[in-house]
Write a protein that holds these residues in place. Structure first.
Motif, PDB file in Angstrom:
ATOM      1  N   GLY A   8      47.750  41.108  39.316  1.00 21.78           N
ATOM      2  CA  GLY A   8      47.839  42.068  38.234  1.00 21.78           C
ATOM      3  C   GLY A   8      49.036  41.914  37.323  1.00 21.78           C
ATOM      4  N   GLY A   9      49.914  41.004  37.642  1.00 18.52           N
ATOM      5  CA  GLY A   9      51.059  40.797  36.776  1.00 18.52           C
ATOM      6  C   GLY A   9      50.659  40.108  35.477  1.00 18.52           C
ATOM      7  N   GLY A  10      51.612  40.007  34.568  1.00 16.11           N
ATOM      8  CA  GLY A  10      51.341  39.354  33.305  1.00 16.11           C
ATOM      9  C   GLY A  10      52.375  39.710  32.262  1.00 16.11           C
ATOM     10  N   LEU A  11      52.031  39.402  31.020  1.00 15.24           N
ATOM     11  CA  LEU A  11      52.913  39.664  29.882  1.00 15.24           C
ATOM     12  C   LEU A  11      52.434  40.917  29.163  1.00 15.24           C
ATOM     13  N   GLU A  12      53.335  41.843  28.954  1.00 16.96           N
ATOM     14  CA  GLU A  12      52.987  43.092  28.284  1.00 16.96           C
ATOM     15  C   GLU A  12      54.106  43.465  27.321  1.00 16.96           C
ATOM     16  N   GLN A  13      53.757  44.155  26.270  1.00 24.77           N
ATOM     17  CA  GLN A  13      54.761  44.624  25.308  1.00 24.77           C
ATOM     18  C   GLN A  13      55.428  45.896  25.837  1.00 24.77           C
ATOM     19  N   ALA A  14      56.621  46.126  25.377  1.00 27.74           N
ATOM     20  CA  ALA A  14      57.320  47.357  25.737  1.00 27.74           C
ATOM     21  C   ALA A  14      56.470  48.564  25.349  1.00 27.74           C
ATOM     22  N   GLY A  16      53.812  49.384  27.003  1.00 27.22           N
ATOM     23  CA  GLY A  16      52.495  49.157  27.562  1.00 27.22           C
ATOM     24  C   GLY A  16      52.417  49.465  29.046  1.00 27.22           C
ATOM     25  N   SER A  17      51.282  49.128  29.628  1.00 24.17           N
ATOM     26  CA  SER A  17      51.026  49.432  31.034  1.00 24.17           C
ATOM     27  C   SER A  17      50.455  48.220  31.761  1.00 24.17           C
ATOM     28  N   LEU A  18      50.722  48.171  33.045  1.00 23.78           N
ATOM     29  CA  LEU A  18      50.127  47.186  33.937  1.00 23.78           C
ATOM     30  C   LEU A  18      49.857  47.859  35.272  1.00 23.78           C
ATOM     31  N   ARG A  19      48.825  47.403  35.963  1.00 23.82           N
ATOM     32  CA  ARG A  19      48.582  47.870  37.320  1.00 23.82           C
ATOM     33  C   ARG A  19      48.586  46.688  38.269  1.00 23.82           C
ATOM     34  N   LEU A  20      49.495  46.738  39.199  1.00 18.56           N
ATOM     35  CA  LEU A  20      49.586  45.710  40.214  1.00 18.56           C
ATOM     36  C   LEU A  20      48.768  46.120  41.429  1.00 18.56           C
ATOM     37  N   SER A  21      48.169  45.135  42.065  1.00 18.79           N
ATOM     38  CA  SER A  21      47.417  45.367  43.294  1.00 18.79           C
ATOM     39  C   SER A  21      48.001  44.526  44.418  1.00 18.79           C
ATOM     40  N   CYS A  22      47.866  45.027  45.616  1.00 19.15           N
ATOM     41  CA  CYS A  22      48.331  44.321  46.801  1.00 19.15           C
ATOM     42  C   CYS A  22      47.227  44.406  47.847  1.00 19.15           C
ATOM     43  N   ALA A  23      46.514  43.319  48.048  1.00 22.65           N
ATOM     44  CA  ALA A  23      45.424  43.284  49.016  1.00 22.65           C
ATOM     45  C   ALA A  23      45.952  42.823  50.367  1.00 22.65           C
ATOM     46  N   ALA A  24      45.604  43.581  51.400  1.00 26.14           N
ATOM     47  CA  ALA A  24      46.100  43.287  52.737  1.00 26.14           C
ATOM     48  C   ALA A  24      44.969  42.874  53.670  1.00 26.14           C
ATOM     49  N   SER A  25      45.282  41.945  54.550  1.00 32.23           N
ATOM     50  CA  SER A  25      44.333  41.550  55.579  1.00 32.23           C
ATOM     51  C   SER A  25      44.539  42.421  56.810  1.00 32.23           C
ATOM     52  N   GLY A  26      43.629  42.351  57.742  1.00 34.01           N
ATOM     53  CA  GLY A  26      43.810  43.062  59.006  1.00 34.01           C
ATOM     54  C   GLY A  26      43.164  44.429  59.026  1.00 34.01           C
ATOM     55  N   ARG A  27      43.054  44.973  60.252  1.00 41.54           N
ATOM     56  CA  ARG A  27      42.368  46.241  60.443  1.00 41.54           C
ATOM     57  C   ARG A  27      43.329  47.398  60.670  1.00 41.54           C
TER      58      ARG A  27
END
Length: 123
Positions: A8-14, A16-27
């Motif tokens: 979800g990272g990237g280049l954005e102007q001041a 603006g908005s970004l949403r980062l995601s963190c996908a996890a393995s395991g139960r």
């Protein structure tokens, strides 16, 4: 073992908005506190936000309060960091991490780390 993958990272102007995601393995995702850290060029990695295993409690660094929102979806084994009103000083590599201790704000409190995702905010 828990494996974490940010996106979800990237280049954005001041402003603006970004949403980062963190996908996890395991139960056992819900048993972990999830944190977000960031590291700007030439600086040490710093704490950004943390969320409890059930998602009911959150804690932020002062500069993130009111602009960033940490959340999680335990059914999807994913944590998020919604970043609004971005500023150039938010430019950094953002990392998610999994730990066991609530209100953990130090790197040593976390057991597992993702590889990071770059966020660049232009002025």
């Amino acid at each position: 073992q828990v494996q974490l993958v940010e996106s979800g990272g990237g280049l954005e102007q001041a402003g603006g908005s970004l949403r980062l995601s963190c996908a996890a393995s395991g139960r056992t995702f819900m048993s972990y506190v999830m944190g977000w850290f960031r590291q700007a060029p030439g600086k040490e990695r710093e704490f950004v936000a943390v969320i409890s295993g059930g998602g009911g409690s959150t804690f932020y660094r002062d500069s993130a309060k009111g602009r960033f929102t940490i959340s999680r979806d335990n059914a999807k084994n994913t944590a998020y960091l919604q970043m609004n009103s971005l500023k150039p000083e938010d430019t950094a590599v953002y990392y998610c991490a999994a730990g066991r201790r609530w209100t953990a704000t130090m790197e040593s409190d976390y057991d597992y780390w993702g590889q990071g995702t770059q966020v660049t905010v232009s002025s």
